[in-house]
Design a protein around this motif. Structure first.
Motif, PDB file in Angstrom:
ATOM      1  N   ILE A  69       0.860  -1.033   0.030  1.00  0.00           N
ATOM      2  CA  ILE A  69       0.019  -0.091  -0.254  1.00  0.00           C
ATOM      3  C   ILE A  69       0.714   1.174  -0.197  1.00  0.00           C
ATOM      4  O   ILE A  69       1.947   1.112   0.466  1.00  0.00           O
ATOM      5  CB  ILE A  69      -0.811   0.120   1.373  1.00  0.00           C
ATOM      6  CG1 ILE A  69      -0.244   0.399   2.581  1.00  0.00           C
ATOM      7  CG2 ILE A  69      -1.845  -1.362   1.366  1.00  0.00           C
ATOM      8  CD1 ILE A  69      -1.356   0.592   3.822  1.00  0.00           C
ATOM      9  N   ALA A  70       0.247   2.315  -0.671  1.00  0.00           N
ATOM     10  CA  ALA A  70       1.163   3.563  -0.521  1.00  0.00           C
ATOM     11  C   ALA A  70       0.186   4.253   0.732  1.00  0.00           C
ATOM     12  O   ALA A  70      -1.100   4.584   0.440  1.00  0.00           O
ATOM     13  CB  ALA A  70       0.791   4.181  -1.807  1.00  0.00           C
ATOM     14  N   ARG A  71       0.665   4.864   1.730  1.00  0.00           N
ATOM     15  CA  ARG A  71       0.084   5.724   3.050  1.00  0.00           C
ATOM     16  C   ARG A  71       0.865   6.751   3.189  1.00  0.00           C
ATOM     17  O   ARG A  71       2.257   6.574   3.373  1.00  0.00           O
ATOM     18  CB  ARG A  71      -0.050   4.451   3.940  1.00  0.00           C
ATOM     19  CG  ARG A  71      -0.819   5.025   5.000  1.00  0.00           C
ATOM     20  CD  ARG A  71      -0.985   3.805   5.939  1.00  0.00           C
ATOM     21  NE  ARG A  71       0.176   3.356   6.708  1.00  0.00           N
ATOM     22  CZ  ARG A  71       0.791   3.876   7.834  1.00  0.00           C
ATOM     23  NH1 ARG A  71       0.243   4.535   8.501  1.00  0.00           N
ATOM     24  NH2 ARG A  71       1.795   3.510   8.290  1.00  0.00           N
ATOM     25  N   VAL A  81      -3.695   0.868  -3.412  1.00  0.00           N
ATOM     26  CA  VAL A  81      -3.177  -0.639  -2.787  1.00  0.00           C
ATOM     27  C   VAL A  81      -2.764  -1.285  -4.044  1.00  0.00           C
ATOM     28  O   VAL A  81      -3.546  -1.255  -5.242  1.00  0.00           O
ATOM     29  CB  VAL A  81      -4.614  -1.299  -2.431  1.00  0.00           C
ATOM     30  CG1 VAL A  81      -4.284  -2.570  -1.903  1.00  0.00           C
ATOM     31  CG2 VAL A  81      -5.003  -0.480  -0.984  1.00  0.00           C
ATOM     32  N   TYR A  82      -1.652  -2.132  -4.225  1.00  0.00           N
ATOM     33  CA  TYR A  82      -1.185  -2.882  -5.214  1.00  0.00           C
ATOM     34  C   TYR A  82      -0.800  -4.084  -4.854  1.00  0.00           C
ATOM     35  O   TYR A  82      -0.322  -4.204  -3.832  1.00  0.00           O
ATOM     36  CB  TYR A  82      -0.247  -1.857  -6.177  1.00  0.00           C
ATOM     37  CG  TYR A  82       0.662  -1.179  -5.562  1.00  0.00           C
ATOM     38  CD1 TYR A  82       0.573  -0.104  -4.567  1.00  0.00           C
ATOM     39  CD2 TYR A  82       2.244  -1.891  -5.675  1.00  0.00           C
ATOM     40  CE1 TYR A  82       1.747   0.442  -3.965  1.00  0.00           C
ATOM     41  CE2 TYR A  82       3.167  -1.071  -4.823  1.00  0.00           C
ATOM     42  CZ  TYR A  82       3.072  -0.260  -4.146  1.00  0.00           C
ATOM     43  OH  TYR A  82       4.235   0.179  -3.649  1.00  0.00           O
ATOM     44  N   GLY A  83      -0.678  -4.855  -5.996  1.00  0.00           N
ATOM     45  CA  GLY A  83       0.030  -6.353  -5.647  1.00  0.00           C
ATOM     46  C   GLY A  83       1.457  -6.296  -5.145  1.00  0.00           C
ATOM     47  O   GLY A  83       2.160  -5.430  -5.324  1.00  0.00           O
ATOM     48  N   PRO A  89       2.221   2.225  -8.487  1.00  0.00           N
ATOM     49  CA  PRO A  89       1.343   3.067  -9.222  1.00  0.00           C
ATOM     50  C   PRO A  89       1.489   4.559  -9.317  1.00  0.00           C
ATOM     51  O   PRO A  89       2.030   4.992  -8.173  1.00  0.00           O
ATOM     52  CB  PRO A  89      -0.064   2.682  -8.934  1.00  0.00           C
ATOM     53  CG  PRO A  89       0.262   2.444  -7.245  1.00  0.00           C
ATOM     54  CD  PRO A  89       1.561   1.957  -7.095  1.00  0.00           C
ATOM     55  N   ALA A  90       1.150   5.086 -10.052  1.00  0.00           N
ATOM     56  CA  ALA A  90       1.333   6.853 -10.296  1.00  0.00           C
ATOM     57  C   ALA A  90       0.076   7.116  -9.327  1.00  0.00           C
ATOM     58  O   ALA A  90      -1.010   6.667  -9.208  1.00  0.00           O
ATOM     59  CB  ALA A  90       1.019   7.311 -11.670  1.00  0.00           C
ATOM     60  N   LEU A  91       0.638   8.222  -8.357  1.00  0.00           N
ATOM     61  CA  LEU A  91      -0.449   8.649  -7.567  1.00  0.00           C
ATOM     62  C   LEU A  91      -0.776  10.202  -7.893  1.00  0.00           C
ATOM     63  O   LEU A  91      -0.092  10.957  -8.314  1.00  0.00           O
ATOM     64  CB  LEU A  91       0.351   8.679  -6.142  1.00  0.00           C
ATOM     65  CG  LEU A  91       0.908   7.316  -5.479  1.00  0.00           C
ATOM     66  CD1 LEU A  91       1.698   7.324  -4.440  1.00  0.00           C
ATOM     67  CD2 LEU A  91      -0.441   6.387  -5.188  1.00  0.00           C
TER      68      LEU A  91
END
Lengths: 95, 414
Positions: A69-71, A81-83, A89-91
């Protein structure tokens, strides 16, 4: 309380999950040939960012899946949330 | 500086207590200093005090981004103890405890140190064995420890649940352990340091480091640049943030550690209690509040607030130990950002930048280490050599592998 969107189970409460620390951390390819400083860096040293951070989580009391996750470590907002093997991913708002 | 005493209180009373002056000056930063401490918490202020009192340095500033004692020093549960396993840890923490014992007199400031003892329990056969091992290790290392069977534990702590979810089979008591008034520790050190000429500068954030040829030359702050060649970094949970500004990383992860206080009550609990089964620890403050805490919120955080699951867990643990607290209301809840290291042993000493010294990695137990940490850190900054009590706490141990794994050895809960 974090509401984490497990890629398999959907949104679940924080207490079902375990945080597995920063992501990605790459193990040196040849440990025997790695010097102590590099090895210590891999083992112990972390960015420990204030703000947007990337980390792996484990749905311990659910499907058992590991994912990234990016938090934001101040607001606790989860931006993506990504594998576990997926690239970041681009945020939104990220340069 | 007015010396505090019964006489000065009486004399000020004659004029209606209107003659008191501020306990420390509101200093403005100078262009240069001999040494600067970043972080006006307990460790930073203690370091400045010992630099001035033990090493004769007077040209010192303490820079604090917020207000002094407003970080973890003002947010912890004030327990003071030295119940560790390895000789290096026990020696150091016991030294810190011994400084606490005389600190009110040394600082001429009542830190309200209360030697009320600290108990840890065992809940199963293996726990009993671990407790005996802990007691023996502490005694071998020169700290006091008493092992007691369950009967004695229940006799000494009235109100303890006789049949909790995790039975209490034995207890380890450190009689010299206790609590102190956290704010008073910060204020006492600040006042004593100020009277020796230390500039305490609040609302001053360090925004950058001037590093040339691997050596520190100065600091960029929100109140202007400061030329300085000896800098101590004592910023607890924000150590990684400051390290990143100086261009290196640390083996630290920052977590939120929560604490809670109840409404005040008449005295019911005269000691400190830790139940490893739930990680819950509690004591009663002099105001009568039950001060309680337990586990970390186990994900990285820089938010000084906690999550609900830990509150629920702590409340459950508290009621399991003392069922008669079930109708007591919690009044306040907060969190501090603690700097957790893999082996639960602090980092004290040199950083990769020459002239920049580290005081961090205290994790969930920095408060009890304030006098010892400040004392050894001041020695290091003044002499350039690690104090013998803190020599094993170097950053280099992560490279050499000489970790002091208290996380495993003394069962620290994170």
């Amino acid at each position: 309380m974090l509401l984490i969107d497990c890629p398999w189970c959907g949104p679940r409460a924080e207490s079902e999950f375990r945080c597995g620390g920063e992501s990605p951390i790459v193990r040196p390819a040849d440990p025997a040939a790695t010097d102590d400083t590099t090895w210590a860096d891999y083992m112990f040293f972390r960015d420990n960012v204030k703000g947007l951070g990337f980390e792996r989580w484990h749905h311990r009391y659910g499907c058992g899946l590991w994912f990234n996750i990016a938090r934001d470590t101040v607001s606790h907002r989860i931006l993506a949330v990504y594998g576990i093997t997926d690239p970041r991913p681009a945020l939104e708002g990220e340069a | 500086m007015t010396r505090y005493s019964a006489w000065s209180l009486l004399r000020a009373g004659l004029s209606g207590q209107r003659t008191w002056t501020p306990a420390w000056r509101d200093a403005k930063p100078k262009k240069s200093y001999e040494a600067v401490i970043i972080g006006g918490g307990g460790h930073g202020l203690a370091t400045a005090y010992y630099l001035a009192s033990k090493h004769g340095l007077r040209d010192i500033a303490v820079l604090e981004r917020g207000w002094i004692g407003g970080g973890n020093t003002g947010r912890n549960t004030t327990v003071i103890r030295s119940n560790y396993f390895f000789p290096e840890s026990t020696r150091f923490y016991d030294f810190s405890l011994s400084l606490y014992e005389d600190l009110s007199r040394e600082l001429n400031y009542n830190i309200m140190f209360s030697r009320r003892g600290m108990w840890s329990f065992a809940h199963d056969r293996h726990g009993v064995e671990m407790l005996r091992r802990s007691a023996n290790a502490m005694r071998l290392n020169g700290a006091d420890a008493e092992y007691h069977e369950a009967d004695e534990v229940f006799r000494r702590i009235p109100g303890l649940n006789p049949s909790p979810r995790f039975p209490i089979l034995a207890g380890l008591l450190q009689p010299r352990g206790g609590t102190a008034r956290h704010d008073a520790v910060a204020w006492g050190y600040a006042r004593a340091a100020d009277s020796l000429g230390v500039d305490i500068i609040q609302n001053c954030e360090v925004t950058g480091f001037d590093i040339r040829d691997g050596r520190i030359r100065g600091l960029e702050t929100s109140l202007g640049d400061i030329a300085v060649e000896r800098v101590g970094l004592a910023v607890a949970g924000h150590s990684s943030v400051m390290a990143a500004r100086a261009g290196f990383r640390l083996p630290i992860v920052s977590y939120a550690l929560q604490a809670f206080v109840s409404e005040p009550m008449k005295p019911v609990l005269d000691t400190v209690v830790l139940a490893p089964s739930t990680g819950t620890y509690l004591s009663q403050s002099d105001k009568g509040e039950i001060v309680v805490g337990s586990a970390l919120d186990l994900f990285p955080s820089y938010a000084q607030r906690g999550s609900l699951p830990v509150l629920e867990h702590t409340a459950a643990g508290l009621i399991d130990l003392f069922p008669h607290f079930s109708r007591v209301r919690l009044l306040r809840q907060w969190a501090g950002i603690v700097d957790v290291v893999q082996d639960s042993t602090p980092i004290l000493g040199e950083s990769p930048v020459k002239g920049l010294y580290l005081n961090c990695g205290w994790g969930t137990g920095g408060f009890k280490a304030i006098p010892g940490g400040g004392f050894c850190f001041a020695h290091n900054i003044a002499t350039g050599e690690a104090h013998p009590l803190a020599a094993a706490f170097s950053l280099d141990r992560f490279r050499t592998g000489a970790l002091i794994d208290e996380a495993a050895a003394s069962g620290i809960a994170h």
